[in-house]
Design an enzyme around this catalytic site. Structure first.
Site, PDB file in Angstrom:
ATOM      1  N   HIS A 167      22.153 -37.788 -24.228  1.00 45.56           N
ATOM      2  CA  HIS A 167      21.128 -38.328 -25.142  1.00 45.56           C
ATOM      3  C   HIS A 167      20.818 -37.345 -26.254  1.00 45.56           C
ATOM      4  O   HIS A 167      19.686 -37.257 -26.720  1.00 45.56           O
ATOM      5  CB  HIS A 167      19.865 -38.659 -24.338  1.00 45.56           C
ATOM      6  CG  HIS A 167      20.092 -39.672 -23.280  1.00 45.56           C
ATOM      7  ND1 HIS A 167      20.271 -41.015 -23.539  1.00 45.56           N
ATOM      8  CD2 HIS A 167      20.267 -39.537 -21.934  1.00 45.56           C
ATOM      9  CE1 HIS A 167      20.503 -41.672 -22.418  1.00 45.56           C
ATOM     10  NE2 HIS A 167      20.503 -40.803 -21.418  1.00 45.56           N
ATOM     11  N   GLU A 212      14.120 -22.219 -14.647  1.00 47.83           N
ATOM     12  CA  GLU A 212      13.817 -20.817 -14.340  1.00 47.83           C
ATOM     13  C   GLU A 212      14.990 -19.909 -14.700  1.00 47.83           C
ATOM     14  O   GLU A 212      14.802 -18.827 -15.250  1.00 47.83           O
ATOM     15  CB  GLU A 212      13.451 -20.664 -12.862  1.00 47.83           C
ATOM     16  CG  GLU A 212      13.158 -19.255 -12.412  1.00 47.83           C
ATOM     17  CD  GLU A 212      11.987 -18.598 -13.144  1.00 47.83           C
ATOM     18  OE1 GLU A 212      11.249 -19.294 -13.858  1.00 47.83           O
ATOM     19  OE2 GLU A 212      11.848 -17.364 -13.038  1.00 47.83           O
ATOM     20  N   ARG A 249       3.378   1.392  -6.875  1.00 48.20           N
ATOM     21  CA  ARG A 249       3.403   0.338  -5.850  1.00 48.20           C
ATOM     22  C   ARG A 249       2.291  -0.678  -6.088  1.00 48.20           C
ATOM     23  O   ARG A 249       2.251  -1.729  -5.444  1.00 48.20           O
ATOM     24  CB  ARG A 249       3.287   0.939  -4.455  1.00 48.20           C
ATOM     25  CG  ARG A 249       4.434   1.856  -4.069  1.00 48.20           C
ATOM     26  CD  ARG A 249       4.106   2.682  -2.834  1.00 48.20           C
ATOM     27  NE  ARG A 249       4.055   1.909  -1.625  1.00 48.20           N
ATOM     28  CZ  ARG A 249       5.111   1.670  -0.824  1.00 48.20           C
ATOM     29  NH1 ARG A 249       6.284   2.138  -1.174  1.00 48.20           N
ATOM     30  NH2 ARG A 249       4.996   0.955   0.270  1.00 48.20           N
ATOM     31  N   CYS A 299       0.846  -1.190   0.000  1.00 46.24           N
ATOM     32  CA  CYS A 299       0.000   0.000   0.000  1.00 46.24           C
ATOM     33  C   CYS A 299       0.884   1.245   0.000  1.00 46.24           C
ATOM     34  O   CYS A 299       2.060   1.196   0.294  1.00 46.24           O
ATOM     35  CB  CYS A 299      -0.873  -0.003   1.253  1.00 46.24           C
ATOM     36  SG  CYS A 299      -1.804  -1.515   1.449  1.00 46.24           S
ATOM     37  N   TRP A 357      -3.227  -2.067  -1.521  1.00 44.53           N
ATOM     38  CA  TRP A 357      -2.942  -3.330  -2.205  1.00 44.53           C
ATOM     39  C   TRP A 357      -3.557  -4.385  -1.287  1.00 44.53           C
ATOM     40  O   TRP A 357      -3.029  -4.665  -0.207  1.00 44.53           O
ATOM     41  CB  TRP A 357      -1.435  -3.526  -2.356  1.00 44.53           C
ATOM     42  CG  TRP A 357      -1.044  -4.896  -2.811  1.00 44.53           C
ATOM     43  CD1 TRP A 357      -0.636  -5.938  -2.020  1.00 44.53           C
ATOM     44  CD2 TRP A 357      -1.030  -5.405  -4.151  1.00 44.53           C
ATOM     45  NE1 TRP A 357      -0.376  -7.047  -2.776  1.00 44.53           N
ATOM     46  CE2 TRP A 357      -0.602  -6.766  -4.088  1.00 44.53           C
ATOM     47  CE3 TRP A 357      -1.335  -4.874  -5.387  1.00 44.53           C
ATOM     48  CZ2 TRP A 357      -0.479  -7.566  -5.230  1.00 44.53           C
ATOM     49  CZ3 TRP A 357      -1.203  -5.671  -6.522  1.00 44.53           C
ATOM     50  CH2 TRP A 357      -0.789  -6.995  -6.425  1.00 44.53           C
ATOM     51  N   LYS A 400      14.621 -16.798 -17.284  1.00 43.59           N
ATOM     52  CA  LYS A 400      14.996 -15.422 -16.934  1.00 43.59           C
ATOM     53  C   LYS A 400      15.974 -14.856 -17.954  1.00 43.59           C
ATOM     54  O   LYS A 400      15.835 -13.736 -18.426  1.00 43.59           O
ATOM     55  CB  LYS A 400      15.608 -15.389 -15.523  1.00 43.59           C
ATOM     56  CG  LYS A 400      14.604 -15.577 -14.423  1.00 43.59           C
ATOM     57  CD  LYS A 400      13.878 -14.320 -14.087  1.00 43.59           C
ATOM     58  CE  LYS A 400      12.416 -14.185 -14.328  1.00 43.59           C
ATOM     59  NZ  LYS A 400      11.523 -15.235 -14.552  1.00 43.59           N
ATOM     60  N   ASN A 422      -0.285   0.332   6.142  1.00 45.04           N
ATOM     61  CA  ASN A 422       0.419  -0.528   5.184  1.00 45.04           C
ATOM     62  C   ASN A 422       1.086  -1.616   6.005  1.00 45.04           C
ATOM     63  O   ASN A 422       1.872  -1.328   6.906  1.00 45.04           O
ATOM     64  CB  ASN A 422       1.473   0.272   4.410  1.00 45.04           C
ATOM     65  CG  ASN A 422       2.252  -0.621   3.448  1.00 45.04           C
ATOM     66  OD1 ASN A 422       1.754  -1.659   3.017  1.00 45.04           O
ATOM     67  ND2 ASN A 422       3.477  -0.238   3.136  1.00 45.04           N
ATOM     68  N   GLY A 423       0.756  -2.882   5.724  1.00 45.30           N
ATOM     69  CA  GLY A 423       1.367  -3.990   6.461  1.00 45.30           C
ATOM     70  C   GLY A 423       0.323  -5.068   6.712  1.00 45.30           C
ATOM     71  O   GLY A 423      -0.751  -5.063   6.118  1.00 45.30           O
ATOM     72  N   GLU A 440      14.232 -14.225 -21.381  1.00 44.39           N
ATOM     73  CA  GLU A 440      13.175 -13.218 -21.507  1.00 44.39           C
ATOM     74  C   GLU A 440      13.672 -11.795 -21.307  1.00 44.39           C
ATOM     75  O   GLU A 440      13.023 -10.863 -21.749  1.00 44.39           O
ATOM     76  CB  GLU A 440      11.998 -13.521 -20.585  1.00 44.39           C
ATOM     77  CG  GLU A 440      12.247 -13.410 -19.120  1.00 44.39           C
ATOM     78  CD  GLU A 440      10.946 -13.677 -18.328  1.00 44.39           C
ATOM     79  OE1 GLU A 440       9.856 -13.307 -18.785  1.00 44.39           O
ATOM     80  OE2 GLU A 440      11.053 -14.252 -17.250  1.00 44.39           O
ATOM     81  N   LYS A 463       3.026  -8.438 -18.684  1.00 43.02           N
ATOM     82  CA  LYS A 463       3.122  -8.882 -17.287  1.00 43.02           C
ATOM     83  C   LYS A 463       2.095  -9.970 -16.995  1.00 43.02           C
ATOM     84  O   LYS A 463       2.373 -10.908 -16.267  1.00 43.02           O
ATOM     85  CB  LYS A 463       2.903  -7.709 -16.332  1.00 43.02           C
ATOM     86  CG  LYS A 463       3.034  -8.076 -14.859  1.00 43.02           C
ATOM     87  CD  LYS A 463       4.383  -8.696 -14.545  1.00 43.02           C
ATOM     88  CE  LYS A 463       4.472  -9.249 -13.150  1.00 43.02           C
ATOM     89  NZ  LYS A 463       5.680 -10.090 -12.962  1.00 43.02           N
TER      90      LYS A 463
HETATM   91  C1  AGP Z   1       8.041 -15.079 -15.977  1.00 42.74           C
HETATM   92  O1  AGP Z   1       9.125 -14.188 -15.754  1.00 42.74           O
HETATM   93  C2  AGP Z   1       7.062 -14.512 -16.982  1.00 42.74           C
HETATM   94  N1  AGP Z   1       6.663 -13.214 -16.622  1.00 42.74           N
HETATM   95  C3  AGP Z   1       5.924 -15.489 -17.261  1.00 42.74           C
HETATM   96  O2  AGP Z   1       6.480 -16.761 -17.549  1.00 42.74           O
HETATM   97  C4  AGP Z   1       4.913 -15.675 -16.112  1.00 42.74           C
HETATM   98  O3  AGP Z   1       5.520 -16.399 -15.049  1.00 42.74           O
HETATM   99  C5  AGP Z   1       3.728 -16.497 -16.651  1.00 42.74           C
HETATM  100  O4  AGP Z   1       3.123 -15.742 -17.670  1.00 42.74           O
HETATM  101  C6  AGP Z   1       2.697 -16.839 -15.572  1.00 42.74           C
HETATM  102  O5  AGP Z   1       2.177 -15.660 -15.021  1.00 42.74           O
HETATM  103  P1  AGP Z   1       1.247 -15.796 -13.712  1.00 42.74           P
HETATM  104  O6  AGP Z   1       2.110 -16.300 -12.611  1.00 42.74           O
HETATM  105  O7  AGP Z   1       0.745 -14.411 -13.465  1.00 42.74           O
HETATM  106  O8  AGP Z   1       0.142 -16.757 -14.039  1.00 42.74           O
END
Ligand code: AGP
Length: 607
Positions: free
Chosen positions: A506, A483, A27, A2, A75, A487, A101-102, A490, A602
């Site tokens: 393999h 992962e 935020r 928040c 939030w 990272k 906030n908290g 992307e 996002k």
């Molecule tokens: C990960 O860095 C990406 N932003 C993407 O793979 C993300 O994790 C995926 O789209 C799932 O999003 P969500 O956790 O909001 O469902």
């Protein structure tokens, strides 16, 4: 998280507060509000949604005579986004209003006690309990800092709060415990806020408040008091040279870095109110209405999928619950046997990912029970699931998911432990030891972050020529290798593949040459020697190897990245953070748009 702003000065408070809330929008929030005192009346203006909804409310009245007030962007953590749950919250007598906030961990107990005294609550939030407690204390003493001090001694959890009171028009009071709050000192005006951007256009002179300090401001004066002794404190003033934009990231260059560095706090917040270290008990009332699952079908995408994959062994080893981890876009189209007693677990930071939401809907159509694991309160997945556990990570702004995975792993660990204990697979001492290890993780991770970042910068520069690379691991570190590869792909646009090390022979090893580096995750466990043997296969073909390893152990690599060991499965959090920082520093070095990588959103709300 928040956003809070309080103002006492010579300008129309409504305008100052509104502009301040806009500079705190980054935020993340789902409702907003303000409280102003003018003509000896307490005016509450609150709205669900964005700040423009609040502006519409302000336009319907004339609050511009007030020169003091408080504002909040919420939030949601407890209580869905709504006008009733928006801050500020008045006390029972409506003589004061407060923004927070908290997370108040013992809010249920406090609410029960207040209800027994005849108090009722207007909202579903934990925060409202604070305004009632302070209002109740004010009935015994006219002094607001004293009332705040007495009330807050009953409170457990984290808070940054600001309040206004009819007992003190033209003044604002505030305090903090484990949640940031800053005092801004202007000319004939003073501010309190969660973060510097809220008042940066008006003043660059600030005082950073510490935990358990109460501040009282008016247009011309301020006092900082010890919250328990109520003695005046001398505090150092600091001049801020940041611009507004960088201040929104708390001085970090990118939101991604800020969110990586927040991870120790995120682990604590995800645990907040959910563990009793002494007994080893986990407190997850969100699960009370769900039976112990016979089998788990985890459905997720991207980073959330990797978090689910990482937790599979925990469900199986700790709770004896077989777990199938499915990519959501495949789950929907590949029929599988889901039997009575199975539980579908949909993991999603945003709670809006189309593929995961579709998988949830399909499971529900088949009569299956679905549990959501989300970060955004009131999101579609959270609302449509039969139950939801929130990761309480605060808004994640950067497209690349970092602290979300850290919070998901924390929550999944608590779920597995909860079910393990409920099913009798885990004893009290096992649970106590595991929770103690998790509780020590934030401090260990926090201490390692600066060194990790420095090493990541060096390795990123050294390997910035890479066009493709492997991330190799075995066992429960394989999801982390996936992962790490995601990272890097992307945000730096370097092709990377996460692979189980045993699979190299393999086929994939055909790719290895001096232009194809391998990043290996080599924890000190039973699979280490096999992994090292696989790395030898890479080295003998001229492939450069970066080895992430606990210190002081034998390995043969071009570059060794040593990070300390901690008990499993917490050790994976340290490896995850190193991988996140390597990708971050590579993207920065290559001049990429770290927070908004090309082609990405996002939240992927389309199939
Ligand atoms: C990960 O860095 C990406 N932003 C993407 O793979 C993300 O994790 C995926 O789209 C799932 O999003 P969500 O956790 O909001 O469902």
């Amino acid at each position: 998280m928040c956003g809070i702003i309080g103002y006492a000065g010579h300008r129309p408070a409504a305008t100052v507060i509104l502009e301040g809330l806009k500079r705190l929008e980054y935020r993340g929030y789902d409702s907003a509000g303000m409280a102003l005192i003018q003509n000896k009346e307490l005016n509450l203006l609150r709205a669900k949604g964005k700040i423009r909804e609040l502006e519409d409310k302000i336009a319907q009245c004339d609050p511009y005579h007030a020169t003091s007030g408080i504002g909040h962007t919420r939030w949601a953590t407890h209580g869905l986004p709504s006008e009733e749950n928006a801050h500020p919250h008045p006390d029972y007598e409506q003589k004061l209003a407060l923004v927070h906030n908290g997370i108040i961990e013992n809010h249920s107990l406090l609410k029960r006690d207040l209800r027994e005294q005849g108090y009722s609550f207007r909202s579903d939030t934990d925060s409202e309990v604070l305004s009632h407690l302070i209002g109740l204390e004010l009935e015994h003493c006219w002094d607001i800092p004293r009332a705040m001090s007495a009330a807050l001694q009953k409170v457990e959890g984290s808070y940054a709060l600001a309040l206004v009171s009819l007992n003190g028009e033209g003044q604002v009071w505030a305090t903090r415990h484990s949640s940031p709050l800053i005092l801004g000192l202007g000319q004939g005006e003073n501010f309190v806020a969660s973060d510097i951007p809220a008042f940066l256009p008006y003043t660059r002179e600030v005082i950073f408040l510490e935990d358990n300090e109460i501040v009282q401001v008016s247009s011309s004066k301020y006092r900082v008091l010890d919250a328990w002794s109520l003695k005046d404190l001398d505090k150092e003033k600091v001049h801020i040279s940041w611009d507004v934009q960088s201040a929104q990231k708390s001085g970090y260059r990118h939101f991604m870095l800020k969110e990586i560095m927040e991870q120790p706090r995120v682990i604590q917040d995800c645990m907040s109110g959910r563990v009793d270290l002494a007994s080893g008990q986990t407190v997850l009332p969100e699960l009370d209405h769900l039976p112990l699952p016979r089998r788990l079908h985890v459905v997720a995408c991207g980073t959330s999928y990797h978090a689910g994959l990482w937790a599979r062994n925990l469900f199986q080893e700790w709770a004896g619950i077989p777990a199938e981890i499915e990519i959501a876009s495949e789950f929907r189209y590949n029929p599988r046997i889901i039997q009575d007693g199975d539980l579908v677990l949909a993991i999603s930071q945003s709670g809006e990912t189309a593929d995961t939401l579709a998988g949830l809907r399909q499971a529900k159509q088949q009569g299956q029970q679905v549990l959501g694991l989300c970060n955004v309160l009131g999101s579609s997945i959270a609302r449509e699931a039969d139950g939801v556990v929130y990761t309480q990570a605060g808004p994640e702004i950067s497209v690349a998911s970092t602290k979300a995975m850290c919070s998901q792993m924390t929550a999944l660990l608590l779920l597995a432990l909860h079910w393990g204990r409920k099913g009798g697979k885990l004893g009290d001492s096992d649970c106590r030891d595991l929770l103690q290890g998790l509780n020590e993780l934030p401090e260990l991770l926090d201490a390692e972050l600066p060194g990790m970042r420095e090493k990541a910068q060096k390795l990123a520069r050294k390997y910035s020529w890479s066009r493709s690379c492997f991330f190799l691991a075995r066992g429960t570190y394989f999801p982390l290798a996936l992962e790490g590869a995601l990272k890097l792909k992307e945000i730096s646009y370097i092709h990377a593949e996460g692979y189980t090390a045993g699979e190299m022979k393999h086929g994939p090893i055909a790719l290895v040459d001096p232009e194809f580096p391998t990043f290996a995750l080599a924890p000190d466990n039973g699979l280490r020697n096999k992994l090292l043997a696989n790395l030898q296969e890479v080295r003998t073909r001229g492939g450069p190897v970066i080895c992430l390893t606990p210190p002081g152990l034998e390995q043969d690599a071009n570059d060794v990245w040593e990070i300390p060991s901690c008990p499993e499965p917490m050790n994976g959090f340290l490896f995850l953070t190193a991988l996140q920082l390597f990708a971050y520093e590579m993207a920065v070095y290559l001049g990429k748009d770290v927070d908004q990588p090309r082609n990405l959103a996002k939240s992927v709300t389309v199939e």
